[in-house]
Structure formats: structure tokens, C-alpha cells
Design an enzyme around this catalytic site. Structure first.
Site, PDB file in Angstrom:
ATOM      1  N   ASP A  33       0.861  -1.182   0.000  1.00 12.60           N
ATOM      2  CA  ASP A  33       0.000   0.000   0.000  1.00 12.60           C
ATOM      3  C   ASP A  33       0.899   1.233   0.000  1.00 12.60           C
ATOM      4  O   ASP A  33       1.875   1.279   0.752  1.00 12.60           O
ATOM      5  CB  ASP A  33      -0.903  -0.034   1.255  1.00 12.60           C
ATOM      6  CG  ASP A  33      -2.058   0.943   1.164  1.00 12.60           C
ATOM      7  OD1 ASP A  33      -1.805   2.146   0.932  1.00 12.60           O
ATOM      8  OD2 ASP A  33      -3.212   0.518   1.320  1.00 12.60           O
ATOM      9  N   ILE A  34       0.568   2.225  -0.832  1.00 14.53           N
ATOM     10  CA  ILE A  34       1.434   3.421  -0.903  1.00 14.53           C
ATOM     11  C   ILE A  34       1.157   4.412   0.232  1.00 14.53           C
ATOM     12  O   ILE A  34       1.870   5.393   0.380  1.00 14.53           O
ATOM     13  CB  ILE A  34       1.340   4.155  -2.265  1.00 14.53           C
ATOM     14  CG1 ILE A  34      -0.097   4.470  -2.633  1.00 14.53           C
ATOM     15  CG2 ILE A  34       2.033   3.355  -3.354  1.00 14.53           C
ATOM     16  CD1 ILE A  34      -0.213   5.414  -3.833  1.00 14.53           C
ATOM     17  N   VAL A  98     -11.273   2.263  -3.149  1.00 17.19           N
ATOM     18  CA  VAL A  98     -10.912   1.648  -4.433  1.00 17.19           C
ATOM     19  C   VAL A  98     -11.813   0.431  -4.611  1.00 17.19           C
ATOM     20  O   VAL A  98     -11.821  -0.477  -3.758  1.00 17.19           O
ATOM     21  CB  VAL A  98      -9.419   1.231  -4.464  1.00 17.19           C
ATOM     22  CG1 VAL A  98      -9.093   0.566  -5.794  1.00 17.19           C
ATOM     23  CG2 VAL A  98      -8.518   2.444  -4.233  1.00 17.19           C
ATOM     24  N   HIS A 102     -10.321  -5.873  -1.919  1.00 12.09           N
ATOM     25  CA  HIS A 102      -8.971  -5.965  -1.352  1.00 12.09           C
ATOM     26  C   HIS A 102      -9.032  -6.124   0.164  1.00 12.09           C
ATOM     27  O   HIS A 102      -9.961  -5.675   0.814  1.00 12.09           O
ATOM     28  CB  HIS A 102      -8.103  -4.761  -1.731  1.00 12.09           C
ATOM     29  CG  HIS A 102      -8.697  -3.435  -1.372  1.00 12.09           C
ATOM     30  ND1 HIS A 102      -9.654  -2.820  -2.150  1.00 12.09           N
ATOM     31  CD2 HIS A 102      -8.475  -2.613  -0.321  1.00 12.09           C
ATOM     32  CE1 HIS A 102      -9.993  -1.674  -1.584  1.00 12.09           C
ATOM     33  NE2 HIS A 102      -9.303  -1.524  -0.471  1.00 12.09           N
ATOM     34  N   HIS A 104      -6.616  -5.510   3.576  1.00 14.22           N
ATOM     35  CA  HIS A 104      -5.437  -4.832   4.129  1.00 14.22           C
ATOM     36  C   HIS A 104      -4.818  -5.738   5.193  1.00 14.22           C
ATOM     37  O   HIS A 104      -5.521  -6.188   6.113  1.00 14.22           O
ATOM     38  CB  HIS A 104      -5.825  -3.546   4.847  1.00 14.22           C
ATOM     39  CG  HIS A 104      -6.485  -2.505   3.988  1.00 14.22           C
ATOM     40  ND1 HIS A 104      -5.829  -1.368   3.573  1.00 14.22           N
ATOM     41  CD2 HIS A 104      -7.742  -2.410   3.493  1.00 14.22           C
ATOM     42  CE1 HIS A 104      -6.664  -0.610   2.869  1.00 14.22           C
ATOM     43  NE2 HIS A 104      -7.838  -1.226   2.805  1.00 14.22           N
TER      44      HIS A 104
HETATM   45  P1  5GP Z   1      -9.919   1.228   0.822  1.00 14.95           P
HETATM   46  O1  5GP Z   1     -10.590   1.220  -0.530  1.00 14.95           O
HETATM   47  O2  5GP Z   1      -9.963  -0.078   1.517  1.00 14.95           O
HETATM   48  O3  5GP Z   1     -10.417   2.357   1.686  1.00 14.95           O
HETATM   49  O4  5GP Z   1      -8.396   1.559   0.648  1.00 14.95           O
HETATM   50  C1  5GP Z   1      -7.728   1.647  -0.561  1.00 14.95           C
HETATM   51  C2  5GP Z   1      -6.250   1.537  -0.262  1.00 14.95           C
HETATM   52  O5  5GP Z   1      -5.556   1.629  -1.486  1.00 14.95           O
HETATM   53  C3  5GP Z   1      -5.718   2.650   0.651  1.00 14.95           C
HETATM   54  O6  5GP Z   1      -5.067   2.063   1.768  1.00 14.95           O
HETATM   55  C4  5GP Z   1      -4.732   3.405  -0.238  1.00 14.95           C
HETATM   56  O7  5GP Z   1      -3.617   3.850   0.465  1.00 14.95           O
HETATM   57  C5  5GP Z   1      -4.377   2.378  -1.303  1.00 14.95           C
HETATM   58  N1  5GP Z   1      -4.043   2.953  -2.586  1.00 14.95           N
HETATM   59  C6  5GP Z   1      -4.713   3.943  -3.227  1.00 14.95           C
HETATM   60  N2  5GP Z   1      -4.130   4.191  -4.419  1.00 14.95           N
HETATM   61  C7  5GP Z   1      -3.088   3.341  -4.529  1.00 14.95           C
HETATM   62  C8  5GP Z   1      -2.117   3.123  -5.556  1.00 14.95           C
HETATM   63  O8  5GP Z   1      -2.085   3.772  -6.602  1.00 14.95           O
HETATM   64  N3  5GP Z   1      -1.196   2.148  -5.324  1.00 14.95           N
HETATM   65  C9  5GP Z   1      -1.187   1.409  -4.172  1.00 14.95           C
HETATM   66  N4  5GP Z   1      -0.236   0.484  -4.062  1.00 14.95           N
HETATM   67  N5  5GP Z   1      -2.098   1.586  -3.184  1.00 14.95           N
HETATM   68  C10 5GP Z   1      -3.034   2.544  -3.367  1.00 14.95           C
END
Ligand code: 5GP
Length: 138
Positions: A33-34, A98, A102, A104
Site C-alpha cells: 500500500d502506498i 478503491v 482488497h 489490508h
Molecule cells: P480502501 O478502498 O480499503 O479504503 O483503501 C484503498 C487503499 O488503497 C488505501 O489504503 C490506499 O492507500 C491504497 N491505494 C490507493 N491508491 C493506490 C495506488 O495507486 N497504489 C497502491 N499500491 N495503493 C493505493
């Protein structure tokens, strides 16, 4: 809700945007995660499309859980962790940003809180932690 083939993780799966891969098998892909909320914060996704827990098939969920299990154990070793937090958010109201399923994986240490969400990490540190995870998987 329909699956959007242009979501960020679909682009990562296609190789359209880069990611630090830590593990891959026929059904799943795992990468750093970035915006890490703990050391070595990584994500496990299915290679086939689905938005989240609500439209995932048992096969997609089963495949992801196998990979989650592998990486959780690797994270314990790689970061000398004392526990793991597994997070999954479904739909915007559930905290999802996103829209490709996924999970975490967050290595945890006694008395240390998770960092804030949405803060870009240091790329050199993310890469170094990714390398530790890969080594622990070997
Ligand atoms: P969620 O959808 O569960 O809230 O989190 C999406 C996760 O994707 C976040 O922890 C965010 O930091 C990570 N994320 C968003 N954009 C990118 C990206 O371009 N690359 C990577 N590796 N992680 C990402």
C-alpha cells in the site's frame, strides 16, 4: 453497483500503473500500500474482477484468504509483529475508496496505534518493507 474496469487496482493488475508486488499466484496478487498505516501494510486482491465482499464469489474469497494467511504470517516474521489487523471495506459507506476487492494486512505491535489513512508513505521505506515481506515468504 457495477465493476469499473478503470479502477486503480485493475490498472495495477494490467500493468498500466506500477506497484511493488510481494506475492502472486494464479488467482491472487499482493502488493504494498502506498499510504501505509503500519510497517509493511500490504493489500491482497483477486485477479478476477469484483467490487468487494458483496459481489465476490466463494472462490475469489477463498483464494484471497489463502494469500492473506500466507502474508499475515510473513508480516509477523518480517516486522517482529505481535499481531495482525485484517481490514476489508465494502462500498463507500463502509469506507471503501478503491472498488476492486482488497484486504489490508497490517502488522501490529503492543501499544502502537495504526497511522492515519490517506498519508503518502516514503517510497524507499515501502520498498524496503516489501523486500522484508518477500524474504519472509521465501
Ligand atoms: P480502501 O478502498 O480499503 O479504503 O483503501 C484503498 C487503499 O488503497 C488505501 O489504503 C490506499 O492507500 C491504497 N491505494 C490507493 N491508491 C493506490 C495506488 O495507486 N497504489 C497502491 N499500491 N495503493 C493505493
Amino acid at each position: 453497483m457495477r465493476y469499473d474496469t478503470d479502477n486503480i487496482f485493475a490498472k495495477i493488475l494490467r500493468g498500466d500503473i506500477p506497484a511493488f508486488k510481494v506475492y502472486e499466484d494464479a488467482e491472487t496478487f499482493a502488493f504494498m500500500d502506498i499510504m501505509p498505516r503500519s510497517p509493511g501494510h500490504c493489500l491482497v486482491i483477486p485477479k478476477t474482477p469484483c467490487r468487494n465482499l458483496l459481489d465476490a464469489s466463494p472462490e475469489q474469497l477463498g483464494a484471497c484468504m489463502r494469500t492473506v494467511n500466507l502474508l499475515a504470517k510473513a508480516a509477523m516474521t518480517a516486522f517482529g509483529a505481535q499481531g495482525i489487523t485484517l481490514q476489508q471495506f465494502s462500498e463507500a459507506a463502509g469506507g471503501q475508496e478503491v472498488f476492486h476487492l482488497h484486504f489490508h494486512i497490517l502488522a501490529r505491535h503492543e501499544g502502537r496505534s495504526l497511522g492515519p489513512a490517506g498519508v503518502m508513505g516514503d517510497m524507499a521505506e515501502i520498498k524496503a518493507n516489501g523486500e522484508k515481506l518477500v524474504a519472509a515468504l521465501a
